[in-house]
Design a protein around this motif. Structure first.
Motif, PDB file in Angstrom:
ATOM      1  N   SER A 144       0.846  -1.193   0.000  1.00 13.59           N
ATOM      2  CA  SER A 144       0.000   0.000   0.000  1.00 13.59           C
ATOM      3  C   SER A 144       0.875   1.234   0.000  1.00 13.59           C
ATOM      4  CB  SER A 144      -0.864   0.048   1.264  1.00 13.59           C
ATOM      5  OG  SER A 144      -1.186  -1.260   1.696  1.00 13.59           O
ATOM      6  N   LEU A 145       0.361   2.291  -0.593  1.00 17.18           N
ATOM      7  CA  LEU A 145       1.070   3.567  -0.530  1.00 17.18           C
ATOM      8  C   LEU A 145       1.044   4.070   0.902  1.00 17.18           C
ATOM      9  CD1 LEU A 145      -0.112   5.503  -3.717  1.00 17.18           C
ATOM     10  CD2 LEU A 145       2.183   4.614  -3.208  1.00 17.18           C
ATOM     11  N   LEU A 146       2.123   4.708   1.314  1.00 18.40           N
ATOM     12  CA  LEU A 146       2.180   5.307   2.645  1.00 18.40           C
ATOM     13  C   LEU A 146       0.987   6.237   2.856  1.00 18.40           C
ATOM     14  CD1 LEU A 146       3.569   6.025   5.320  1.00 18.40           C
ATOM     15  CD2 LEU A 146       5.006   7.633   4.069  1.00 18.40           C
ATOM     16  N   SER A 147       0.552   6.888   1.777  1.00 19.51           N
ATOM     17  CA  SER A 147      -0.543   7.855   1.895  1.00 19.51           C
ATOM     18  C   SER A 147      -1.873   7.200   2.275  1.00 19.51           C
ATOM     19  CB  SER A 147      -0.700   8.623   0.579  1.00 19.51           C
ATOM     20  OG  SER A 147      -0.952   7.721  -0.474  1.00 19.51           O
ATOM     21  N   THR A 148      -1.955   5.884   2.201  1.00 20.66           N
ATOM     22  CA  THR A 148      -3.219   5.208   2.544  1.00 20.66           C
ATOM     23  C   THR A 148      -3.204   4.653   3.978  1.00 20.66           C
ATOM     24  OG1 THR A 148      -2.512   3.021   1.781  1.00 20.66           O
ATOM     25  CG2 THR A 148      -3.462   4.503   0.126  1.00 20.66           C
ATOM     26  N   LEU A 149      -2.039   4.719   4.647  1.00 13.65           N
ATOM     27  CA  LEU A 149      -1.968   4.174   6.016  1.00 13.65           C
ATOM     28  C   LEU A 149      -2.663   5.108   7.020  1.00 13.65           C
ATOM     29  CD1 LEU A 149       1.441   2.439   6.657  1.00 13.65           C
ATOM     30  CD2 LEU A 149      -0.324   1.987   4.972  1.00 13.65           C
ATOM     31  N   LYS A 150      -3.072   4.514   8.135  1.00 17.47           N
ATOM     32  CA  LYS A 150      -3.721   5.283   9.204  1.00 17.47           C
ATOM     33  C   LYS A 150      -2.796   5.331  10.417  1.00 17.47           C
ATOM     34  CE  LYS A 150      -8.340   3.957   7.738  1.00 17.47           C
ATOM     35  NZ  LYS A 150      -7.728   3.401   6.494  1.00 17.47           N
ATOM     36  N   PRO A 151      -2.976   6.349  11.256  1.00 17.91           N
ATOM     37  CA  PRO A 151      -2.151   6.425  12.471  1.00 17.91           C
ATOM     38  C   PRO A 151      -2.194   5.113  13.233  1.00 17.91           C
ATOM     39  CG  PRO A 151      -3.397   8.444  12.220  1.00 17.91           C
ATOM     40  CD  PRO A 151      -3.872   7.514  11.146  1.00 17.91           C
ATOM     41  N   ARG A 187      -1.290  11.940  10.903  1.00 18.59           N
ATOM     42  CA  ARG A 187      -1.464  12.528   9.577  1.00 18.59           C
ATOM     43  C   ARG A 187      -2.045  13.926   9.750  1.00 18.59           C
ATOM     44  NH1 ARG A 187      -1.557  10.552   4.767  1.00 18.59           N
ATOM     45  NH2 ARG A 187      -1.548   8.432   5.542  1.00 18.59           N
ATOM     46  N   PHE A 188      -1.435  14.920   9.090  1.00 20.44           N
ATOM     47  CA  PHE A 188      -1.911  16.299   9.226  1.00 20.44           C
ATOM     48  C   PHE A 188      -2.819  16.638   8.056  1.00 20.44           C
ATOM     49  CE2 PHE A 188       2.350  16.049  11.168  1.00 20.44           C
ATOM     50  CZ  PHE A 188       1.985  16.274  12.489  1.00 20.44           C
ATOM     51  N   PRO A 189      -4.095  16.827   8.312  1.00 16.85           N
ATOM     52  CA  PRO A 189      -5.074  17.040   7.230  1.00 16.85           C
ATOM     53  C   PRO A 189      -4.768  18.280   6.405  1.00 16.85           C
ATOM     54  CG  PRO A 189      -6.183  16.597   9.317  1.00 16.85           C
ATOM     55  CD  PRO A 189      -4.738  16.830   9.641  1.00 16.85           C
ATOM     56  N   TYR A 190      -4.124  19.260   7.008  1.00 13.62           N
ATOM     57  CA  TYR A 190      -3.859  20.511   6.288  1.00 13.62           C
ATOM     58  C   TYR A 190      -3.159  20.277   4.959  1.00 13.62           C
ATOM     59  CZ  TYR A 190      -1.721  24.897   4.952  1.00 13.62           C
ATOM     60  OH  TYR A 190      -1.311  25.981   4.239  1.00 13.62           O
ATOM     61  N   ASP A 191      -2.051  19.482   4.971  1.00 14.46           N
ATOM     62  CA  ASP A 191      -1.301  19.246   3.717  1.00 14.46           C
ATOM     63  C   ASP A 191      -1.041  17.765   3.470  1.00 14.46           C
ATOM     64  OD1 ASP A 191       0.492  18.676   5.676  1.00 14.46           O
ATOM     65  OD2 ASP A 191       2.020  20.114   5.032  1.00 14.46           O
ATOM     66  N   GLN A 192      -1.722  16.927   4.228  1.00 12.63           N
ATOM     67  CA  GLN A 192      -1.565  15.478   4.067  1.00 12.63           C
ATOM     68  C   GLN A 192      -0.138  14.999   4.342  1.00 12.63           C
ATOM     69  OE1 GLN A 192      -3.953  13.122   3.689  1.00 12.63           O
ATOM     70  NE2 GLN A 192      -5.362  14.846   4.000  1.00 12.63           N
ATOM     71  N   SER A 207       6.294  14.554   3.418  1.00  7.19           N
ATOM     72  CA  SER A 207       5.280  15.284   2.651  1.00  7.19           C
ATOM     73  C   SER A 207       4.281  14.334   1.991  1.00  7.19           C
ATOM     74  CB  SER A 207       5.960  16.105   1.566  1.00  7.19           C
ATOM     75  OG  SER A 207       6.471  15.229   0.574  1.00  7.19           O
ATOM     76  N   GLU A 208       3.186  14.918   1.515  1.00  3.65           N
ATOM     77  CA  GLU A 208       2.189  14.130   0.772  1.00  3.65           C
ATOM     78  C   GLU A 208       2.843  13.465  -0.430  1.00  3.65           C
ATOM     79  OE1 GLU A 208      -0.827  16.458  -1.159  1.00  3.65           O
ATOM     80  OE2 GLU A 208      -2.210  14.754  -1.271  1.00  3.65           O
ATOM     81  N   LYS A 209       3.766  14.209  -1.071  1.00  5.37           N
ATOM     82  CA  LYS A 209       4.421  13.687  -2.275  1.00  5.37           C
ATOM     83  C   LYS A 209       5.184  12.401  -1.961  1.00  5.37           C
ATOM     84  CE  LYS A 209       7.184  15.149  -6.234  1.00  5.37           C
ATOM     85  NZ  LYS A 209       8.087  16.180  -6.770  1.00  5.37           N
ATOM     86  N   LEU A 214       5.760   6.052  -1.981  1.00  3.36           N
ATOM     87  CA  LEU A 214       6.430   5.021  -1.181  1.00  3.36           C
ATOM     88  C   LEU A 214       5.455   3.885  -0.867  1.00  3.36           C
ATOM     89  CD1 LEU A 214       9.208   4.611   0.179  1.00  3.36           C
ATOM     90  CD2 LEU A 214       8.192   5.576   2.262  1.00  3.36           C
ATOM     91  N   TYR A 215       5.843   2.668  -1.244  1.00  2.96           N
ATOM     92  CA  TYR A 215       4.988   1.502  -0.999  1.00  2.96           C
ATOM     93  C   TYR A 215       5.448   0.747   0.248  1.00  2.96           C
ATOM     94  CZ  TYR A 215       2.762   1.777  -5.586  1.00  2.96           C
ATOM     95  OH  TYR A 215       2.031   2.168  -6.665  1.00  2.96           O
ATOM     96  N   LEU A 216       4.477   0.243   0.996  1.00  3.60           N
ATOM     97  CA  LEU A 216       4.792  -0.529   2.202  1.00  3.60           C
ATOM     98  C   LEU A 216       3.948  -1.786   2.279  1.00  3.60           C
ATOM     99  CD1 LEU A 216       4.344   2.749   3.867  1.00  3.60           C
ATOM    100  CD2 LEU A 216       6.371   1.480   4.601  1.00  3.60           C
ATOM    101  N   LYS A 217       4.527  -2.788   2.928  1.00  2.00           N
ATOM    102  CA  LYS A 217       3.728  -3.960   3.288  1.00  2.00           C
ATOM    103  C   LYS A 217       3.286  -3.729   4.714  1.00  2.00           C
ATOM    104  CE  LYS A 217       3.083  -8.695   3.163  1.00  2.00           C
ATOM    105  NZ  LYS A 217       3.467  -9.746   4.087  1.00  2.00           N
TER     106      LYS A 217
END
Lengths: 218, 218
Positions: A144-151, A187-192, A207-209, A214-217
């Motif tokens: 999964s992309l790091l951007s999809t992980l939850k705290p 995760r900071f909602p302001y800028d992801q 950063s969001e970028k 970045l992919y993680l298992k």
DNA sequence: TAATATTTTTAGATTAGTCTAAATTTTTAA
DNA sequence: TTAAAAATTTAGACTAATCTAAAAATATTA
């Protein structure tokens, strides 16, 4: 006989087809190949003539069965050579692309097979991308992309979406190379952007970028 | 920028200059490159334009200092890749030429240097030919053609003059690979064939042609 | 040394891959 | 649903590397 230029076009079409549902457009290919639309049209005619693609004027292209095999074999060679350059010659993961781009075109009776054996039949290249086997079968690894992980989620770095040297070097600097473990703290909602803790206890803000590349298992 | 074709011509001129005292002729180059004299003339103009050769119409060519460096670097790469193919991938010595011919053109920052290190800085390739070092210096190994040995002389196979797969496979069959020891028992004046004893006690008769293509350290 | 043979170069064409500019087709949106 | 915009193809040209056939230069030999 398939020329190097033709091989490169097939690989470009393969790459585009991986992401897009529709047929690959002339412009998309031109952009991928860093050339003009007119040159692409010329080449598409040649490739269609050789039955390596299915091409209908103004409608984009798809790889034929044979074109797909050629592209897959090329990617296999490219990624095996990348493993060789990193594992055996000690290059960094951001240095090997251009060399592999040349090495993938080298022809030889069972050269790929012997290289594969020499390297111990690796399933993934130094960037975490899967290496198809001799029959063109792809290994699958859930990531999964790091951007999809939850705290609270923990994960291990398994790959990258962006392959540019700048990004790879930045990851090196952060210590986020393949196999590195991390936990998403916030995760900071302001800028992801996200705050993470590495396995050696460092806290980093990404950063969001970065998160989208970045992919993680998990 | 030097093209692959240009590199190959430089290598051909180097090879010819090794054997001939005089400047390399257009025809000799055409024969070495398996092409026509007209094509050679065209290419010579390009190479002279780039100062890679010294060319005077109708007078043949010699490599310039820079041309010599390019050719030497190519031969270094070719022979290092041959060592890789034989030592690491397990190819036979008669199978590697064509692949090395392609691999020698692969460009990469310090690729040659790292390959050299990985292989342990070999001084000779799988056919016994010397590998120039990074500064273009050649190792010297005193060796004599089998055809120059006298009855009673003993020697160890160190190289070949003829590099064709047929000859190399024939040597494999006879057990006369690099490092094999032998003693010359008798030379027959009628056809200059020789009788030898191998280190494992076998007696073989070898033609004059074999004698003129097999190098030994006596 | 003059005639002949050989070698080398030139002339003119070809092919793959590329380009720019113009023409055509498809898509978008008023 | 038609006009404008965007995408794609065509036309014509260029370069590197090659070729064949003809011309020119050099080498050989009678």
């Amino acid at each position: 006989m398939i020329s190097h230029a033709e091989e490169n076009y097939l690989k470009a079409i393969f790459k585009i087809s991986e992401k897009e549902v529709k047929a690959a457009s002339t412009n998309a290919i031109a952009s991928e190949m860093q050339t003009t639309a007119a040159s692409v049209t010329d080449m598409l005619k040649r490739l269609a003539e050789k039955n390596l693609i299915v091409y209908e004027k103004y409608r984009g292209v798809e790889l034929s069965k044979e074109g797909n095999q050629v592209a897959t074999a090329l990617i296999r060679k490219h990624r095996l050579w990348e493993v060789f350059l990193v594992e055996k010659l000690g290059f960094a993961w951001d240095e090997v692309h251009d060399m592999a781009e040349q090495l993938e075109h080298v022809q030889g009776n069972d050269l790929v097979g012997r290289l594969d054996t020499f390297l111990g039949h690796p399933k993934f290249d130094p960037h975490g991308d899967p290496i198809p086997d001799a029959e063109g079968r792809w290994a699958f690894r859930p990531q999964s992309l790091l951007s999809t992980l939850k705290p609270g989620d923990r994960g291990v770095v398994t790959g990258v979406e962006d392959h540019t040297p700048t990004f790879l070097q930045y990851l090196d600097q952060l210590g986020l190379t393949l196999g590195a473990g991390l936990e998403l703290l916030e995760r900071f909602p302001y800028d992801q952007s996200v705050r993470i803790r590495t396995e050696d206890g460092r806290e980093l803000t990404l950063s969001e970028k970065v998160g989208q590349n970045l992919y993680l298992k998990v």
